[in-house]
Design a protein around this motif. Sequence first.
Motif, PDB file in Angstrom:
ATOM      1  N   PRO A 215       0.806  -1.230   0.000  1.00 33.81           N
ATOM      2  CA  PRO A 215       0.000   0.000   0.000  1.00 33.81           C
ATOM      3  C   PRO A 215       0.842   1.285   0.000  1.00 33.81           C
ATOM      4  O   PRO A 215       0.359   2.331  -0.430  1.00 33.81           O
ATOM      5  N   SER A 216       2.084   1.215   0.466  1.00 34.06           N
ATOM      6  CA  SER A 216       2.937   2.416   0.513  1.00 34.06           C
ATOM      7  C   SER A 216       4.304   2.148  -0.109  1.00 34.06           C
ATOM      8  O   SER A 216       5.329   2.164   0.577  1.00 34.06           O
ATOM      9  N   PRO A 217       4.322   1.931  -1.439  1.00 30.25           N
ATOM     10  CA  PRO A 217       5.587   1.560  -2.076  1.00 30.25           C
ATOM     11  C   PRO A 217       6.647   2.663  -2.053  1.00 30.25           C
ATOM     12  O   PRO A 217       7.820   2.395  -2.279  1.00 30.25           O
ATOM     13  N   HIS A 218       6.224   3.897  -1.748  1.00 28.42           N
ATOM     14  CA  HIS A 218       7.201   4.994  -1.699  1.00 28.42           C
ATOM     15  C   HIS A 218       7.895   5.073  -0.338  1.00 28.42           C
ATOM     16  O   HIS A 218       8.839   5.827  -0.167  1.00 28.42           O
ATOM     17  N   LEU A 219       7.404   4.306   0.642  1.00 25.51           N
ATOM     18  CA  LEU A 219       7.995   4.355   1.989  1.00 25.51           C
ATOM     19  C   LEU A 219       8.798   3.105   2.328  1.00 25.51           C
ATOM     20  O   LEU A 219       9.684   3.138   3.177  1.00 25.51           O
ATOM     21  N   ALA A 220       8.447   1.990   1.691  1.00 31.75           N
ATOM     22  CA  ALA A 220       9.049   0.707   2.063  1.00 31.75           C
ATOM     23  C   ALA A 220       9.844   0.137   0.894  1.00 31.75           C
ATOM     24  O   ALA A 220       9.751   0.613  -0.236  1.00 31.75           O
ATOM     25  N   LEU A 221      10.607  -0.916   1.171  1.00 36.66           N
ATOM     26  CA  LEU A 221      11.303  -1.652   0.111  1.00 36.66           C
ATOM     27  C   LEU A 221      11.036  -3.148   0.304  1.00 36.66           C
ATOM     28  O   LEU A 221      10.820  -3.618   1.427  1.00 36.66           O
ATOM     29  N   GLY A 222      11.072  -3.882  -0.821  1.00 43.21           N
ATOM     30  CA  GLY A 222      10.912  -5.338  -0.750  1.00 43.21           C
ATOM     31  C   GLY A 222      12.114  -5.970  -0.064  1.00 43.21           C
ATOM     32  O   GLY A 222      11.996  -6.867   0.764  1.00 43.21           O
ATOM     33  N   VAL A 223      13.293  -5.497  -0.444  1.00 48.96           N
ATOM     34  CA  VAL A 223      14.531  -5.790   0.284  1.00 48.96           C
ATOM     35  C   VAL A 223      15.299  -4.478   0.331  1.00 48.96           C
ATOM     36  O   VAL A 223      15.496  -3.833  -0.702  1.00 48.96           O
ATOM     37  N   GLY A 224      15.690  -4.082   1.510  1.00 50.64           N
ATOM     38  CA  GLY A 224      16.474  -2.862   1.659  1.00 50.64           C
ATOM     39  C   GLY A 224      17.822  -3.000   0.972  1.00 50.64           C
ATOM     40  O   GLY A 224      18.279  -4.125   0.691  1.00 50.64           O
ATOM     41  N   ARG A 225      18.466  -1.874   0.729  1.00 50.51           N
ATOM     42  CA  ARG A 225      19.755  -1.894   0.021  1.00 50.51           C
ATOM     43  C   ARG A 225      20.732  -2.787   0.777  1.00 50.51           C
ATOM     44  O   ARG A 225      20.792  -2.741   2.015  1.00 50.51           O
ATOM     45  N   HIS A 226      21.471  -3.598   0.045  1.00 48.04           N
ATOM     46  CA  HIS A 226      22.421  -4.539   0.665  1.00 48.04           C
ATOM     47  C   HIS A 226      23.351  -5.074  -0.406  1.00 48.04           C
ATOM     48  O   HIS A 226      23.118  -4.876  -1.608  1.00 48.04           O
ATOM     49  N   LYS A 227      24.388  -5.763   0.033  1.00 50.56           N
ATOM     50  CA  LYS A 227      25.264  -6.509  -0.879  1.00 50.56           C
ATOM     51  C   LYS A 227      25.132  -7.965  -0.483  1.00 50.56           C
ATOM     52  O   LYS A 227      25.002  -8.269   0.703  1.00 50.56           O
ATOM     53  N   ASP A 228      25.195  -8.870  -1.458  1.00 50.90           N
ATOM     54  CA  ASP A 228      25.110 -10.283  -1.110  1.00 50.90           C
ATOM     55  C   ASP A 228      26.463 -10.725  -0.549  1.00 50.90           C
ATOM     56  O   ASP A 228      27.510 -10.426  -1.116  1.00 50.90           O
ATOM     57  N   ALA A 229      26.409 -11.448   0.554  1.00 49.14           N
ATOM     58  CA  ALA A 229      27.629 -11.770   1.303  1.00 49.14           C
ATOM     59  C   ALA A 229      28.428 -12.923   0.701  1.00 49.14           C
ATOM     60  O   ALA A 229      29.622 -13.041   0.938  1.00 49.14           O
ATOM     61  N   GLY A 230      27.766 -13.789  -0.080  1.00 48.03           N
ATOM     62  CA  GLY A 230      28.407 -15.017  -0.545  1.00 48.03           C
ATOM     63  C   GLY A 230      29.314 -14.800  -1.748  1.00 48.03           C
ATOM     64  O   GLY A 230      29.844 -13.707  -1.971  1.00 48.03           O
ATOM     65  N   ALA A 231      29.505 -15.882  -2.535  1.00 50.65           N
ATOM     66  CA  ALA A 231      30.402 -15.800  -3.686  1.00 50.65           C
ATOM     67  C   ALA A 231      29.656 -15.281  -4.914  1.00 50.65           C
ATOM     68  O   ALA A 231      30.072 -14.304  -5.542  1.00 50.65           O
TER      69      ALA A 231
END
Length: 376
Positions: A215-231
């Motif tokens: 309902p509030s796509p301008h406030l939330a994220l599906g996955v917040g900014r991140h880097k994948d830790a694996g290979a």
Amino acid sequence: MVLEFDPAFIQAPEHRPRPAVTEAGSIPLIDLSPLHLLEQHGGPLVAGLEVLVAQVEAACRDWGFFQVINHGVPLAVVERAWAASRGFFALPPEERRRVRRDEVNPLGYYEAENTKNVRDWKEVFDFVVHEPAVIPSPGEAGGGVDRLIELRNQWPQLPHGFREALVEYAQATEELAFKLLELISLTLSLPPKRLHGFFKDQTSFIRLNHYPPCPSPHLALGVGRHKDAGALTILAQDDVGGLDVRRRSDGEWVRVKPIPNSFIINVGDIVQVWSNDKYESAEHRVSVNSERERFSIPLFFNPAHYVMVKPLAELVDEKNPANYEEYNWGEFFKTRKNSNFKKLDVENIQIYHFKKANVGQHPTTSVTARARRTTK
Ligand code: OGA
Ligand code: NI
């Protein structure tokens, strides 16, 4: 309805998605048809393979992200995995919760994950590619010798054929992961199988992501900014779109365009360290929308828990010293997981915590000590 909007989902203003994200100049598209040439590879690179290796090298260097077509994973296998995922997330919530993850088993269904302490607008189902996967016990604080636990998958009874479809998908995508690993080795002028040994006793897992309309796509994220830790990560996405990658050249968020029958590949933190910063693990996030649910399926290709991650010996010398202290993969993964699972007021562990400090400073090799040191 499983997710209800509340303040836990609200991103800090600077991290909220702005409406127009460019798709132009998006990540490279690579045709993997010459992959079969790897099997005959012995001496110098044959022409077709040489071009492919050069494309992968440029993509890893400039973006850390690319899309692949003609990847060898049969379409029917991918379609059965999509059907399994859609079927599972269409089950009534109480049915999904029968295989919910908890403090004892971190695998299965979960709808309350955080990234950097903000809740993600998503629900997931996680399973490991090889059972049992051995990792350090998640509960403990670390510092001493870790107790190890064996992870086993929790498969739901429904939908029918769920487990079979996903085991088949895991086998096919793992095969692709090993081939990509060979290509990456070649881009670093190493023998193609140079990195394979790290994946004996691997801790790879696959995640079914479901992003319901928000309902509030301008406030939330599906996955917040991140880097994948694996290979490496191998990700299938549906046709909705929402994955944004931070472009290395100017820091802009770029939307990854859905391409039928393709996979998105990104190098994770471990490849960044192995390559001694030749390659960079790119930051990414998932934007959501108020109309259409979105599905994606990443395979996180991870080494054994006991692997000590450090720049590869062949790539360092006096002129090019190692940029990182070595760290233990199992401990790193555990620390990251803990901070995603619990809403903790600490920054989660990042590889830059292992960047070599100025000469004369004493290195700390404990992941937990590093995380604590930067706690704000
Ligand atoms: C992740 C991720 C991207 C997507 O799960 O780590 O980055 O498109 N997912 O779902
Ligand atoms: Ni990711």
